[in-house]
Design a protein around this motif. Structure first.
Motif, PDB file in Angstrom:
ATOM      1  N   ILE A 172      44.162  32.136  40.849  1.00  0.00           N
ATOM      2  CA  ILE A 172      44.184  31.718  39.447  1.00  0.00           C
ATOM      3  C   ILE A 172      45.464  32.190  38.774  1.00  0.00           C
ATOM      4  CG2 ILE A 172      43.078  32.108  37.200  1.00  0.00           C
ATOM      5  CD1 ILE A 172      40.383  32.060  38.731  1.00  0.00           C
ATOM      6  N   MET A 173      45.869  33.425  39.030  1.00  0.00           N
ATOM      7  CA  MET A 173      47.096  33.939  38.424  1.00  0.00           C
ATOM      8  C   MET A 173      48.316  33.158  38.922  1.00  0.00           C
ATOM      9  SD  MET A 173      48.581  37.777  38.120  1.00  0.00           S
ATOM     10  CE  MET A 173      47.190  38.211  37.140  1.00  0.00           C
ATOM     11  N   SER A 174      48.360  32.880  40.210  1.00  0.00           N
ATOM     12  CA  SER A 174      49.477  32.142  40.777  1.00  0.00           C
ATOM     13  C   SER A 174      49.589  30.740  40.188  1.00  0.00           C
ATOM     14  CB  SER A 174      49.306  32.062  42.292  1.00  0.00           C
ATOM     15  OG  SER A 174      50.212  31.173  42.855  1.00  0.00           O
ATOM     16  N   PHE A 175      48.477  30.025  40.146  1.00  0.00           N
ATOM     17  CA  PHE A 175      48.495  28.670  39.598  1.00  0.00           C
ATOM     18  C   PHE A 175      48.770  28.676  38.097  1.00  0.00           C
ATOM     19  CE2 PHE A 175      45.994  27.559  43.464  1.00  0.00           C
ATOM     20  CZ  PHE A 175      46.954  26.708  44.011  1.00  0.00           C
ATOM     21  N   SER A 176      48.323  29.709  37.397  1.00  0.00           N
ATOM     22  CA  SER A 176      48.591  29.802  35.960  1.00  0.00           C
ATOM     23  C   SER A 176      50.077  29.996  35.698  1.00  0.00           C
ATOM     24  CB  SER A 176      47.806  30.950  35.344  1.00  0.00           C
ATOM     25  OG  SER A 176      46.428  30.733  35.474  1.00  0.00           O
ATOM     26  N   ILE A 177      50.714  30.879  36.458  1.00  0.00           N
ATOM     27  CA  ILE A 177      52.156  31.090  36.304  1.00  0.00           C
ATOM     28  C   ILE A 177      52.913  29.807  36.606  1.00  0.00           C
ATOM     29  CG2 ILE A 177      54.155  32.297  37.290  1.00  0.00           C
ATOM     30  CD1 ILE A 177      52.313  34.745  37.623  1.00  0.00           C
ATOM     31  N   ASP A 178      52.529  29.116  37.673  1.00  0.00           N
ATOM     32  CA  ASP A 178      53.173  27.839  38.012  1.00  0.00           C
ATOM     33  C   ASP A 178      52.987  26.818  36.895  1.00  0.00           C
ATOM     34  OD1 ASP A 178      54.092  28.738  40.423  1.00  0.00           O
ATOM     35  OD2 ASP A 178      52.556  27.733  41.618  1.00  0.00           O
ATOM     36  N   ALA A 179      51.773  26.699  36.389  1.00  0.00           N
ATOM     37  CA  ALA A 179      51.498  25.710  35.349  1.00  0.00           C
ATOM     38  C   ALA A 179      52.298  25.988  34.088  1.00  0.00           C
ATOM     39  CB  ALA A 179      49.999  25.687  35.033  1.00  0.00           C
ATOM     40  N   VAL A 180      52.387  27.265  33.695  1.00  0.00           N
ATOM     41  CA  VAL A 180      53.157  27.616  32.498  1.00  0.00           C
ATOM     42  C   VAL A 180      54.634  27.289  32.693  1.00  0.00           C
ATOM     43  CG1 VAL A 180      53.974  29.587  31.131  1.00  0.00           C
ATOM     44  CG2 VAL A 180      51.547  29.338  31.621  1.00  0.00           C
ATOM     45  N   GLU A 187      45.327  43.317  50.482  1.00  0.00           N
ATOM     46  CA  GLU A 187      45.063  44.646  51.050  1.00  0.00           C
ATOM     47  C   GLU A 187      43.585  44.838  51.380  1.00  0.00           C
ATOM     48  OE1 GLU A 187      46.620  47.790  48.702  1.00  0.00           O
ATOM     49  OE2 GLU A 187      48.672  47.060  48.877  1.00  0.00           O
ATOM     50  N   ARG A 188      42.727  44.773  50.380  1.00  0.00           N
ATOM     51  CA  ARG A 188      41.281  44.864  50.614  1.00  0.00           C
ATOM     52  C   ARG A 188      40.708  43.487  50.329  1.00  0.00           C
ATOM     53  NH1 ARG A 188      41.082  49.741  46.735  1.00  0.00           N
ATOM     54  NH2 ARG A 188      42.972  48.644  46.244  1.00  0.00           N
ATOM     55  N   ARG A 189      40.559  42.716  51.372  1.00  0.00           N
ATOM     56  CA  ARG A 189      40.202  41.303  51.233  1.00  0.00           C
ATOM     57  C   ARG A 189      38.768  41.128  50.755  1.00  0.00           C
ATOM     58  NH1 ARG A 189      41.976  41.069  56.884  1.00  0.00           N
ATOM     59  NH2 ARG A 189      44.197  41.368  56.673  1.00  0.00           N
ATOM     60  N   ASN A 190      38.653  40.294  49.742  1.00  0.00           N
ATOM     61  CA  ASN A 190      37.350  39.769  49.357  1.00  0.00           C
ATOM     62  C   ASN A 190      37.588  38.492  48.551  1.00  0.00           C
ATOM     63  OD1 ASN A 190      37.718  40.437  46.604  1.00  0.00           O
ATOM     64  ND2 ASN A 190      36.898  42.490  46.938  1.00  0.00           N
ATOM     65  N   ASP A 191      36.542  37.733  48.398  1.00  0.00           N
ATOM     66  CA  ASP A 191      36.678  36.428  47.753  1.00  0.00           C
ATOM     67  C   ASP A 191      37.090  36.552  46.290  1.00  0.00           C
ATOM     68  OD1 ASP A 191      36.001  35.282  50.118  1.00  0.00           O
ATOM     69  OD2 ASP A 191      33.898  34.922  49.581  1.00  0.00           O
ATOM     70  N   ARG A 192      36.601  37.567  45.623  1.00  0.00           N
ATOM     71  CA  ARG A 192      36.903  37.757  44.194  1.00  0.00           C
ATOM     72  C   ARG A 192      38.387  38.034  43.983  1.00  0.00           C
ATOM     73  NH1 ARG A 192      34.972  36.724  39.377  1.00  0.00           N
ATOM     74  NH2 ARG A 192      35.001  38.421  37.910  1.00  0.00           N
ATOM     75  N   LYS A 193      38.956  38.922  44.809  1.00  0.00           N
ATOM     76  CA  LYS A 193      40.382  39.217  44.699  1.00  0.00           C
ATOM     77  C   LYS A 193      41.228  37.981  44.971  1.00  0.00           C
ATOM     78  CE  LYS A 193      41.587  43.919  45.483  1.00  0.00           C
ATOM     79  NZ  LYS A 193      42.302  44.819  46.337  1.00  0.00           N
ATOM     80  N   PHE A 194      40.839  37.231  45.980  1.00  0.00           N
ATOM     81  CA  PHE A 194      41.605  36.040  46.314  1.00  0.00           C
ATOM     82  C   PHE A 194      41.517  35.002  45.204  1.00  0.00           C
ATOM     83  CE2 PHE A 194      42.187  31.915  48.409  1.00  0.00           C
ATOM     84  CZ  PHE A 194      43.501  32.093  48.805  1.00  0.00           C
ATOM     85  N   ALA A 195      40.337  34.852  44.612  1.00  0.00           N
ATOM     86  CA  ALA A 195      40.185  33.909  43.502  1.00  0.00           C
ATOM     87  C   ALA A 195      41.058  34.326  42.326  1.00  0.00           C
ATOM     88  CB  ALA A 195      38.719  33.829  43.076  1.00  0.00           C
ATOM     89  N   ASN A 196      41.087  35.622  42.002  1.00  0.00           N
ATOM     90  CA  ASN A 196      41.932  36.107  40.904  1.00  0.00           C
ATOM     91  C   ASN A 196      43.413  35.894  41.198  1.00  0.00           C
ATOM     92  OD1 ASN A 196      39.724  36.897  39.413  1.00  0.00           O
ATOM     93  ND2 ASN A 196      39.790  39.013  40.117  1.00  0.00           N
ATOM     94  N   ALA A 197      43.824  36.171  42.424  1.00  0.00           N
ATOM     95  CA  ALA A 197      45.226  35.974  42.795  1.00  0.00           C
ATOM     96  C   ALA A 197      45.597  34.492  42.732  1.00  0.00           C
ATOM     97  CB  ALA A 197      45.482  36.523  44.198  1.00  0.00           C
TER      98      ALA A 197
END
Length: 142
Positions: free
Chosen positions: A77-85, A65-75
């Motif tokens: 990390i969360m996505s890869f963490s869920i996949d890894a678990v 929604e409000r694009r910035n590098d920090r939001k994308f990095a958090n998203a």
């Protein structure tokens, strides 16, 4: 919905490990040894998958929604963490359930299990596949 179906599948697989009856002995050597046979080439598919996922980065960034590098990095990390678990849990439960008799396809092993939980696990896996959008089709979906 996809994450819920994956969580239920993982939970039911854990129930099968705990209450499913006799389990094979799993040793540290079994877990860490590399078997050099014709199945080793299938590890190449994992590397290809890791390389091919990179083209999803720009469309995923554009969907914020409000694009910035920090939001994308958090998203990311969360996505890869869920996949890894999820991958780690399913692989460990599969090893605990089948030991050295684990095949490349966990569904082949589950088809040989006795009891009512095996068909339920296979149905939930089918639901997961139905809800999944393969990454190769993601770009054409947009």
């Amino acid at each position: 919905m996809f994450i819920g179906a994956t969580a239920i599948f993982t939970f039911l697989l854990g129930v099968e490990v705990v209450f499913g009856g006799k389990h094979p002995d799993v040793t540290y050597e079994t877990l860490t040894s590399v078997k050099v046979d014709h199945h080793l080439i299938s590890a190449f598919n994992i590397l290809c998958f890791a390389f091919n996922v990179q083209f999803i980065v720009f469309p995923a960034y554009n969907e914020l929604e409000r694009r910035n590098d920090r939001k994308f990095a958090n998203a990311s990390i969360m996505s890869f963490s869920i996949d890894a678990v999820c991958y780690t849990l399913v692989s460990l439960l599969g090893i605990l359930l089948f030991g050295e008799h684990l095949k490349e396809d966990l569904m082949d092993n589950l088809a040989t299990r006795e009891g009512f939980l095996s068909p339920i696990l296979r149905i939930f896996f089918s639901v997961i596949l139905i809800l999944n959008v393969p990454f190769m089709f993601y770009a054409t979906k947009e």
